[in-house]
Design an enzyme around this catalytic site. Structure first.
Site, PDB file in Angstrom:
ATOM      1  N   ASP A   1      41.748  10.407  15.676  1.00 51.14           N
ATOM      2  CA  ASP A   1      40.647  10.757  13.891  1.00 51.14           C
ATOM      3  C   ASP A   1      39.479  11.822  15.089  1.00 51.14           C
ATOM      4  O   ASP A   1      38.112  12.289  14.857  1.00 51.14           O
ATOM      5  CB  ASP A   1      40.042   9.949  14.028  1.00 51.14           C
TER       6      ASP A   1
ATOM      7  N   ARG B   1      40.039  -1.296   7.230  1.00 48.88           N
ATOM      8  CA  ARG B   1      41.324  -0.876   7.631  1.00 48.88           C
ATOM      9  C   ARG B   1      42.000  -2.425   7.694  1.00 48.88           C
ATOM     10  O   ARG B   1      42.079  -3.512   7.988  1.00 48.88           O
ATOM     11  CB  ARG B   1      40.719  -0.976   9.551  1.00 48.88           C
TER      12      ARG B   1
ATOM     13  N   SER C   1      41.994   5.224  13.415  1.00 46.10           N
ATOM     14  CA  SER C   1      41.602   5.837  14.638  1.00 46.10           C
ATOM     15  C   SER C   1      43.118   5.173  15.831  1.00 46.10           C
ATOM     16  O   SER C   1      44.160   6.111  15.250  1.00 46.10           O
ATOM     17  CB  SER C   1      40.365   4.415  14.902  1.00 46.10           C
TER      18      SER C   1
ATOM     19  N   HIS D   1      34.437   6.545  23.117  1.00 44.56           N
ATOM     20  CA  HIS D   1      32.742   7.284  22.387  1.00 44.56           C
ATOM     21  C   HIS D   1      31.695   7.664  23.156  1.00 44.56           C
ATOM     22  O   HIS D   1      31.066   6.863  23.861  1.00 44.56           O
ATOM     23  CB  HIS D   1      32.194   5.956  21.437  1.00 44.56           C
TER      24      HIS D   1
END
Length: 457
Positions: free
Chosen positions: A237, A12, A100, A322
């Protein structure tokens, strides 16, 4: 090739200066070579809704094909849909162009090889390939494919709601808007869609972060305004879940995991349940009380997935949203599926969701507190923190990821962030006095190793 774009489990950087079309082509060649060496000659490719994602994906595909990888282009999809497709197609490789929850100025790449998310070792190997130009050559094929209907059908067959619920889903003007309203309607919910119009000027520009209360505030307001049973928000995402209960309160992921683990352990007693070092100490107590084995592990979705697979654990989760199920799902972090499992549990209880969550309280807790530092300094500071831990006594010290100090009345944590040059802190205690004492302890410790830093608490 700036070193800082290579993160522990993804790649990233800044668009135009770091994540350029040229770099993405070379990265595509490295990814294809790695995939081919692992015996997989096909690569699923998807992208998020950022304005830069389309041209960066096109460049990535050129690189993949020029190294002999066959490309299956899924188009604009949330990351969990690509994870699902990689399993559906027989554990082939996959790449999603996304950054993200990071600002629009950033973009990046999340990777799956042979059914597993990229690990730090994988990222290091890709970097080495790029540095030395170690690429295969070939002429890979290209075709487009949609798997969204298959994904929705699979979850619809997996989940059973025993009563209808009214929910608000916040698509964040991002790829979750492609999935969330359709999925939860198919499951029988009355769905109020918020920020799901991808023709809106904010689409791909507003980047949602379900770990932050300010990102979920509009969702909370709409839950109250509509008298909804629950609100579900998602990362940009789609791999992170945010939850708002029926009273408009944000439910942190460690509390969501308490509900999920309690139900799962009633069906799979004795199972391991994983969680990261940022989670409440009450979570471990709940898991143990219900016959499970609590396993604390490093923060970071890739680390948790790797450990979950090692232990064959049916559930794992991270404080930042998550959640991975592997009892009836594929073991990847999938916010849409995790939200559906939560709804399934809530429909089995006649009480409103705020009453269900009230059975799982935590102490007085801070959010994750971030202290930005110069690039690379976070690791240097943490090395000194760990050297100084010998000064501590009368507490339980955990160093699997940073330094976590637990006492009978509370705990505190400092660790190096995986996603940015920063230190991350979090605290929880039974009362405010204990919380203040824990924070004072960490201030004194940090003053020894980094006296010029101003603590975020």
């Amino acid at each position: 090739m700036p070193a800082r774009v290579f993160r522990p489990y993804d790649i990233r950087g800044l668009v135009d200066s770091e994540m350029t079309d040229e770099f993405m082509q070379l990265l595509g060649r490295a990814v294809a070579t790695e995939s081919l060496e692992r015996g997989t000659g096909s690569m699923l490719v998807g992208r998020d809704y950022r304005p830069s994602s389309e041209h960066l994906t096109a460049a990535l595909i050129i690189g993949l094909r020029s190294s002999g990888c066959n490309v299956i282009d899924l188009g604009q999809v949330p990351t969990p849909v690509l994870y699902f497709a990689s399993q559906l197609a027989g554990n082939i490789s996959g790449a999603v162009v996304t950054a993200s929850h990071h600002p629009i100025e950033y973009n990046g790449l999340k990777l799956v090889f042979a059914g597993q998310s990229a690990t730090p070792l994988t990222i290091a190997k890709l970097r080495q390939r790029l540095q030395h130009g170690q690429f295969t050559s070939g002429d890979g094929s290209y075709h487009e494919q949609s798997v969204l209907t298959d994904y929705l059908d699979e979850i619809e067959q997996n989940i059973r709601l025993t009563r209808p619920l009214k929910i608000v889903v916040d698509g964040g003007f991002a790829t979750p808007a492609l999935v969330a309203p359709l999925l939860y309607q198919a499951l029988g919910c009355e769905v109020i869609a918020l920020r799901c119009d991808l023709n809106d000027a904010q689409a791909g520009v507003l980047i949602p972060n379900p770990a932050k209360i300010d990102s979920l505030q509009l969702l909370a307001d709409q839950v109250l305004a509509n008298g909804a049973d629950l609100g579900l928000g998602f990362g940009g995402d789609g791999d992170r879940l945010g939850v708002i209960d029926s009273s408009g309160q944000m439910i942190t992921t460690d509390r969501v995991l308490m509900v999920l683990a309690t139900h799962l352990l009633s069906q799979l007693p004795g199972s391991d349940v994983l969680f990261d070092v940022k989670c409440s100490s009450r979570l471990a107590e709940i898991i143990h009380h219900h016959g499970g084995r609590p396993v604390m592990w490093k923060s970071g979705h890739a680390f948790l997935k790797e450990k979950r697979q090692e232990l064959n654990a049916p559930l794992a989760g991270e404080f930042n949203g998550h959640i991975m199920f592997a009892d009836r799902w594929n073991g990847f972090d999938d916010a849409f599926y995790a939200g559906a499992r939560l709804l399934e549990i809530l429909t089995q209880d006649s009480r409103p969701s705020n009453a269900v969550f009230a059975d799982f309280p935590i102490g007085i807790a801070t959010p994750e507190l971030i202290l930005p530092v110069a690039t690379g300094e976070e690791q240097e500071i943490m090395a000194m923190v760990l050297e100084a831990k010998g000064r501590l006594s009368g507490v339980r010290v955990t160093t699997i990821d940073g330094l976590r100090i637990d006492s009978e009345q509370g705990w505190g944590l400092v660790r190096a962030s995986n996603t940015e040059p920063a230190l991350s802190f979090r605290f929880e205690a039974d009362d405010q006095v204990t919380l203040n004492k824990l924070q004072d302890l960490f201030r004194r410790l940090m003053k020894v190793v980094a006296p010029k830093l101003t603590m975020p608490f």
